[in-house]
Design a protein around this motif. Structure first.
Motif, short mmCIF file in Angstrom:
data_model
loop_
_atom_site.label_atom_id
_atom_site.label_comp_id
_atom_site.label_asym_id
_atom_site.label_seq_id
_atom_site.Cartn_x
_atom_site.Cartn_y
_atom_site.Cartn_z
N THR A 58 0.82 -1.20 0.00
CA THR A 58 0.00 0.00 0.00
C THR A 58 0.86 1.26 0.00
O THR A 58 2.08 1.20 0.22
N ASP A 59 0.22 2.40 -0.20
CA ASP A 59 0.96 3.66 -0.20
C ASP A 59 1.54 3.98 1.17
O ASP A 59 2.54 4.69 1.27
N TYR A 60 0.93 3.45 2.25
CA TYR A 60 1.47 3.74 3.58
C TYR A 60 2.57 2.75 3.98
O TYR A 60 3.11 2.83 5.08
N GLU A 61 2.92 1.79 3.08
CA GLU A 61 3.98 0.84 3.35
C GLU A 61 5.14 0.96 2.35
O GLU A 61 6.14 0.25 2.49
N THR A 62 5.03 1.82 1.37
CA THR A 62 6.01 1.87 0.29
C THR A 62 6.51 3.29 0.04
O THR A 62 5.85 4.27 0.38
N TRP A 63 7.68 3.37 -0.58
CA TRP A 63 8.30 4.62 -1.00
C TRP A 63 8.27 4.70 -2.53
O TRP A 63 8.30 3.67 -3.21
N PRO A 64 8.26 5.91 -3.08
CA PRO A 64 8.32 6.04 -4.55
C PRO A 64 9.56 5.41 -5.17
O PRO A 64 9.53 4.98 -6.32
N ASP A 65 10.66 5.33 -4.39
CA ASP A 65 11.90 4.78 -4.95
C ASP A 65 11.99 3.25 -4.81
O ASP A 65 13.04 2.66 -5.11
N GLY A 66 10.92 2.60 -4.36
CA GLY A 66 10.90 1.15 -4.27
C GLY A 66 11.17 0.59 -2.89
O GLY A 66 11.00 -0.62 -2.67
N ARG A 67 11.58 1.42 -1.95
CA ARG A 67 11.75 0.93 -0.59
C ARG A 67 10.40 0.70 0.07
O ARG A 67 9.36 1.13 -0.45
N GLY A 68 10.41 0.04 1.23
CA GLY A 68 9.15 -0.17 1.93
C GLY A 68 9.34 -0.97 3.19
O GLY A 68 10.39 -1.58 3.41
N GLY A 69 8.29 -0.98 4.02
CA GLY A 69 8.41 -1.72 5.26
C GLY A 69 7.10 -2.10 5.91
O GLY A 69 6.23 -1.25 6.12
N SER A 123 6.79 4.28 5.28
CA SER A 123 6.75 4.90 3.95
C SER A 123 7.49 6.23 4.03
O SER A 123 8.09 6.58 5.05
N ASP A 124 7.40 7.03 2.94
CA ASP A 124 8.10 8.31 2.94
C ASP A 124 7.46 9.33 3.87
O ASP A 124 8.04 10.39 4.10
N THR A 125 6.28 9.04 4.41
CA THR A 125 5.69 9.92 5.41
C THR A 125 6.17 9.60 6.81
O THR A 125 5.86 10.32 7.76
N GLY A 126 6.91 8.50 6.98
CA GLY A 126 7.41 8.11 8.28
C GLY A 126 6.76 6.84 8.79
O GLY A 126 5.86 6.28 8.16
N PRO A 127 7.19 6.34 9.97
CA PRO A 127 6.57 5.15 10.54
C PRO A 127 5.19 5.47 11.12
O PRO A 127 5.01 6.46 11.81
N ARG A 128 4.24 4.60 10.80
CA ARG A 128 2.87 4.74 11.29
C ARG A 128 2.36 3.38 11.75
O ARG A 128 2.84 2.34 11.31
N ILE A 129 1.33 3.39 12.60
CA ILE A 129 0.73 2.15 13.08
C ILE A 129 -0.33 1.70 12.09
O ILE A 129 -1.25 2.45 11.74
N ALA A 130 -0.19 0.45 11.62
CA ALA A 130 -1.18 -0.16 10.73
C ALA A 130 -1.77 -1.38 11.41
O ALA A 130 -1.16 -1.97 12.32
N ILE A 131 -2.95 -1.79 10.96
CA ILE A 131 -3.69 -2.89 11.59
C ILE A 131 -4.14 -3.86 10.50
O ILE A 131 -4.56 -3.46 9.41
N ALA A 132 -4.02 -5.15 10.82
CA ALA A 132 -4.54 -6.21 9.95
C ALA A 132 -5.25 -7.23 10.84
O ALA A 132 -5.09 -7.24 12.06
N ARG A 133 -6.03 -8.13 10.20
CA ARG A 133 -6.74 -9.14 10.98
C ARG A 133 -6.73 -10.47 10.23
O ARG A 133 -6.54 -10.52 9.02
N SER A 134 -6.96 -11.55 11.00
CA SER A 134 -6.93 -12.89 10.43
C SER A 134 -7.81 -13.82 11.25
O SER A 134 -7.94 -13.66 12.47
N VAL A 172 1.51 11.69 13.45
CA VAL A 172 2.79 11.71 14.18
C VAL A 172 3.47 10.35 13.99
O VAL A 172 2.80 9.31 13.99
N ASP A 173 4.79 10.34 13.83
CA ASP A 173 5.51 9.08 13.80
C ASP A 173 5.13 8.25 15.02
O ASP A 173 5.03 8.79 16.14
N ASN A 174 4.93 6.94 14.83
CA ASN A 174 4.41 6.12 15.92
C ASN A 174 4.87 4.68 15.72
O ASN A 174 4.93 4.19 14.60
N LYS A 175 5.17 4.01 16.83
CA LYS A 175 5.65 2.62 16.79
C LYS A 175 5.16 1.87 18.02
O LYS A 175 4.45 2.40 18.86
N ASP A 176 5.60 0.60 18.10
CA ASP A 176 5.46 -0.22 19.32
C ASP A 176 4.01 -0.40 19.75
O ASP A 176 3.70 -0.43 20.94
N ALA A 177 3.10 -0.55 18.79
CA ALA A 177 1.68 -0.69 19.13
C ALA A 177 1.33 -2.15 19.41
O ALA A 177 1.87 -3.07 18.78
#
Length: 385
Positions: A86-97, A120-131, A156-161
């Motif tokens: 997704t756009d919140y997991e990728t960079w325009p230059d091909g990087r991502g996380g 992504s290029d906006t910084g680290p953000r908290i994302a959610i998935a389910r299974s 705001v940059d955010n981690k450790d959720a």
């Protein structure tokens, strides 16, 4: 194996459990910081961060292998849970996380819920998935936050959720999905705090683990938090002791124990061999117990770390001097509910496992994020009055 007793808690390192396999290109730069969860089949699954060339991170799936005594001895790799799309997991230059997941089974939602860091290029953000089964994952999207009084948490940059495994009443008594997280406000990263040219924010709340709540309704779109809007927030814990002086952050998801909600969290201090020219840091782990009914109250907290980088695999790696707890497994399968196996990142490129055993008693008190202390018995009686 090494055994230590710190703050009444027995900790035994078991082994380095997972190392990068050069046959797998997606993990040539490291395997680290795994989530852990028991599947519908009773097996234990890890969700490690897999780092490929160029710091490109995916979230993998692995099944833990145990010996006859029930000790984890290795893993069976099963593939990829999530990779940057997704756009919140990728960079325009091909990087991502897709990085550093935590997983909880939230029974009222009928799903495993994964919180992870989307980079992504906006910084680290908290994302959610389910299974439903831990093997197939559906993205829910980025977590959204209403402002907390004068403090803006969204964007705001955010981690450790990490997500609580049960629905929790927020401080106003509204049934909610509760989440711990660590916003990274400007000036609150360790490298910024030690830099005399950068001003550290004076507001305590800006250097805090937060607890936030998404209000749950039984008729919500098939119990799916589609809005992902966390609307109620509280500071939970500030850096307080020397071993966590530079930063405090979440670790393992909350898990029930006899004293309340147990989390194993991380703290950061400057390493003894650090210099102004070349800063070095130590990431250690401690224990926190939260009140079962009012988890914004801390009942117990480690004065000293219970796990400090000391093994070669913890001292030397991609980032030296790191133990970073992210996965926890209560050993009910062995009839040992006071034993918790903790899975943690080692120097940002390997995965270790250690056993934490709780004592019969802990000196539990209630503390809010500003150091207010109440005797636990008084708090307990008021919370049930």
């Amino acid at each position: 194996m090494t055994e230590t007793k710190t703050s009444q808690i027995t900790v035994e390192r078991l082994r380095t459990l997972m190392t990068p396999d050069p046959a797998h290109p997606e993990e040539v730069e490291g395997v680290l910081n795994p989530a852990a969860a028991r599947g519908p089949d009773g097996q234990l699954y890890l969700f490690p961060r897999l780092v490929g060339k160029g710091n490109y991170s995916r979230i993998g799936i692995a099944r833990v292998i145990f010996d006859e005594a029930g000790s984890p001895t290795g893993v069976e790799r099963l593939g990829i849970a999530l990779e940057p799309e997704t756009d919140y997991e990728t960079w325009p230059d091909g990087r991502g996380g897709c990085e550093d997941p935590r997983v909880s089974y939230v029974k009222p939602l009928g799903h495993y819920v994964m919180s992870y860091t989307a980079w992504s290029d906006t910084g680290p953000r908290i994302a959610i998935a389910r299974s439903k089964d831990l093997l197939s994952w559906e993205r829910i999207g980025l977590a959204k936050f209403n402002p907390n009084k004068t403090i803006a948490l969204d964007g705001v940059d955010n981690k450790d959720a990490c997500i609580f495994p049960e629905l929790i009443d927020d401080p106003d008594g509204r049934l909610s999905v509760a989440m711990l997280h660590r916003p990274l406000f400007v000036g609150t990263r360790p490298e910024e705090i030690v830099d005399p040219n950068i001003e550290t924010p004076q507001q305590d709340e800006l250097q805090t683990i937060w607890i936030s709540y998404w209000h749950w309704h039984a008729d919500s779109e098939h119990q799916k938090p589609s809005g992902r809007q966390f609307v109620s927030h509280r500071p939970l814990a500030l850096p307080e002791y020397g071993w966590e002086k530079l930063k405090i952050g979440g670790g393992t998801p909350p898990i029930a124990c006899r004293f309340g909600w147990l989390i194993v969290y991380h703290g950061v201090q400057e390493a003894p061999h650090s210099t102004p020219e070349k800063r070095k840091y130590l990431y250690s782990a401690g224990i926190m117990i939260l009140d079962r009914d009012r988890p914004h109250h801390v009942l117990y907290r480690s004065h000293e770390p219970v796990l400090v980088p000391s093994l070669p695999d913890e001292l030397l790696g991609t980032v030296d001097g790191v133990v970073f707890p992210t996965g926890i497994d209560r050993r009910d399968d062995l009839g040992q509910p006071e034993r918790f196996d903790v899975y943690y990142g080692m120097a940002d490129d390997k995965i270790g496992v250690a056993t934490f055993t709780l004592p019969d008693n802990l000196d539990v008190k209630s503390r809010d994020a500003h150091g207010l202390t109440l005797q636990f018995k008084e708090l307990h009686s008021r919370s049930h009055s």
